[in-house]
Design an enzyme around this catalytic site. Structure first.
Site, mmCIF file in Angstrom:
data_model
loop_
_atom_site.group_PDB
_atom_site.id
_atom_site.type_symbol
_atom_site.label_atom_id
_atom_site.label_comp_id
_atom_site.label_asym_id
_atom_site.label_seq_id
_atom_site.Cartn_x
_atom_site.Cartn_y
_atom_site.Cartn_z
ATOM 1 N N HIS A 1 0.839 -1.203 0.000
ATOM 2 C CA HIS A 1 0.000 0.000 0.000
ATOM 3 C C HIS A 1 0.875 1.255 0.000
ATOM 4 C CE1 HIS A 1 -3.273 -2.722 0.886
ATOM 5 N NE2 HIS A 1 -4.135 -1.727 0.829
ATOM 6 N N ASP B 1 -7.915 3.605 0.175
ATOM 7 C CA ASP B 1 -6.612 3.503 -0.488
ATOM 8 C C ASP B 1 -6.475 4.510 -1.621
ATOM 9 O OD1 ASP B 1 -6.010 1.477 1.231
ATOM 10 O OD2 ASP B 1 -6.286 -0.139 -0.216
ATOM 11 N N ASP C 1 -9.529 -0.157 -3.700
ATOM 12 C CA ASP C 1 -8.854 -0.755 -2.551
ATOM 13 C C ASP C 1 -7.878 -1.804 -3.055
ATOM 14 O OD1 ASP C 1 -9.467 -0.712 0.642
ATOM 15 O OD2 ASP C 1 -8.669 -2.647 0.025
#
Length: 525
Positions: free
Chosen positions: A274, A404, A417
């Site tokens: 991420h 995200d 995401d």
């Protein structure tokens, strides 16, 4: 991530640059409307509209037995002699320097204000040594010398007279009675302790999607962990559909192993990925070099030693993967920074507020909204899973989280995401088959990701409603895309029923999002 934070902390501990530490202090954007509390020394060079000095009546305490510290020939010196004339001289020099410092600090204190200085005075035990009193009562005008000690302690009337002689206003404090505190002396009183007879309202929380599903995760509900197994009823090497050559081509493609299949899994790796994607410019000319830089900045090299090159190559392919329905043929590669908002954090107030008699947000009410999804929706029937007792909840307070990525495609805004879940059964090599659209539907529901997607959609709906003057959820909400990165293999990704492997696309009716937003806002009986 923990690795990045630990590295930063080590760097800060090793940094001996005082200026750097000063720069690392957290600062408000503006303290113009705030009351600032400073030491006099710390206020040097600053200016304030009004300055309050409540302690100038207090003199510096002098320890006659302390080792004298002074300056000799421009160097700081410490007197180590115990007695004798030289020691007395050193003590005197140390006193002179302390006295000069007191006068300098007094000057700093009295010259910080643009409009008004307010000073309190009370005649204390050592008032004859206070710098403020010595300047008022012990100044020799001809030479500018200030007495080290006044002949007598100046009382309040003396200080007021000296101020009046200099045309400085003063006033007496009022409201005192002269009474002194007398402690309670009832010898018959029984000792006891206070008793806490209140109850905690455990329904008032600041929660998140993770908080709402934690009980199910901790209980080991299938799919609630990072590793999600998909029921593989038809093997790729024994395809059930061979009537056409195109079907055979699809099945063959689904049998291909995945570039990211050998990269370790786990929550820590997911967090690092991420961070890498957040730091990556998807439109960079040299995407692998951009990803390698982002990996280095995110601490991936320390955690995934030996897998960095594989991770970079696999993420580059994922970024190059067409995203299918709702994306007009676009890839992440086609998103410029102007059309992406990374890590959009939110705090949504929930029904109930601070009043316990208000309605609450319940999982049953959320499930009722899911139950209204049309029969052809890929998540139709998911509301039955929300009836799990481990997901039962009745809360008020705040819902928090971080999306995200919010991607803008024309007028539409899509919740994105990133997922690094390993969907292959333990011991099987991961293949595109495990990330086919039908498999992703199962993986989403097993992990309760539809609940997360719905809550994030409400957050985006509230954000756009606040920021877009002509906001229309039917036009501006673009649905949800959960990107299972391990299954995204680039431009030649297998496509099944019009959707590429590795991409779960969900386009709930805009009325679903607005209805869920109303439930979170108003609660349910």
């Amino acid at each position: 991530s923990i690795a990045i934070l630990a590295g930063w902390l080590s760097d800060q501990m090793a940094d001996t640059d005082d200026a750097g530490k000063e720069g690392a202090r957290r600062r408000l954007e503006s303290d113009a409307d705030a009351v600032a509390i400073h030491t006099v020394h710390g206020a040097k060079g600053l200016e304030f509209p009004i300055v309050l000095l409540p302690s100038l009546w207090d003199a510096r305490r002098v320890d006659k037995d302390a080792i004298p510290v002074f300056h000799d020939s421009g160097k700081r010196a410490i007197g180590v002699g115990a007695t004798g004339p030289e020691h007395d001289r050193q003590v005197e020099r140390a006193g002179d320097e302390a006295d000069a410092e007191d006068l300098r600090l007094l000057y700093v204190a009295l010259t910080r204000a643009r409009h008004q200085v307010v000073v309190w005075w009370a005649t204390a035990y050592d008032a004859d040594k206070a710098a403020f009193a010595r300047v008022l009562c012990g100044l020799t005008p001809a030479t500018g010398a200030v007495a080290r000690t006044l002949p007598a302690k100046p009382d309040e009337a003396t200080i007021a007279a000296e101020l009046a002689a200099r045309s400085i206003a003063s006033e007496d404090a009022v409201g005192t009675t002269g009474e002194r505190y007398q402690p309670h002396t009832d010898a018959t009183a029984m000792l006891d302790v206070s008793r806490f007879d209140r109850s905690f309202d455990r329904r008032w929380v600041r929660t998140s999607y993770s908080g709402l599903t934690r009980a199910a995760h901790d209980a080991g509900v299938p799919g609630s962990s990072e590793v999600v197994e998909v029921d593989e009823t038809a093997k790729v090497d024994e395809p059930g559909v061979t009537a056409t050559s195109s079907a055979v081509v699809i099945v063959d493609a689904l049998a291909v192993t995945l570039p990211l299949g050998g990269v370790p899994g786990g929550a820590r790796v997911g967090t690092l990925v991420h961070n890498v994607l957040e730091r990556t410019d998807f439109a960079a000319d040299d995407l692998p070099a951009e990803l390698a830089r982002a990996c280095a900045d995110s601490g991936v090299n320390r955690v995934l030693e030996g897998h960095v090159d594989t991770l970079v190559a696999g993420l580059a392919l994922a970024i190059e993967t067409p995203l299918g329905l709702g994306w007009d043929g676009r890839r992440l590669r086609d998103l410029s920074h102007a059309d992406r908002l990374d890590e959009m954090r939110f705090d949504l107030p929930l029904a109930g507020g601070d009043r316990p008699d208000q309605t609450l947000v319940t999982m049953d009410a959320i499930a009722a909204v899911f139950a209204e999804l049309p029969d052809d929706d890929p998540l139709a029937g998911y509301h039955q899973r929300l009836g799990d007792p481990l997901l039962a909840t009745s809360i008020r307070g705040f819902l928090t989280g971080s999306i995200d990525l919010v991607a803008r495609i024309g007028d539409r805004h899509i919740v994105v995401d990133y997922k690094t879940n390993m969907l292959a059964p333990y011991g099987d090599p991961p293949r595109a088959w495990h990330y086919r659209p039908a498999g992703l539907v199962d993986a989403m529901q097993d992990a309760n990701y539809p609940l997360q997607a719905a809550l994030y959609s409400v957050a985006l709906h509230r954000f756009l409603r606040w920021r877009l003057a002509d906001y229309d959820p039917a036009r501006h909400l673009g649905g949800v895309a959960y990107l299972f990165l391990r299954g995204m293999t680039g431009a030649d990704v297998p496509v099944v029923d019009g959707q590429p492997c590795g991409v779960f696309a969900w386009h709930p009716p805009h009325t679903f999002v607005t209805a869920l937003s109303d439930v979170l806002d108003r609660g349910a009986p």
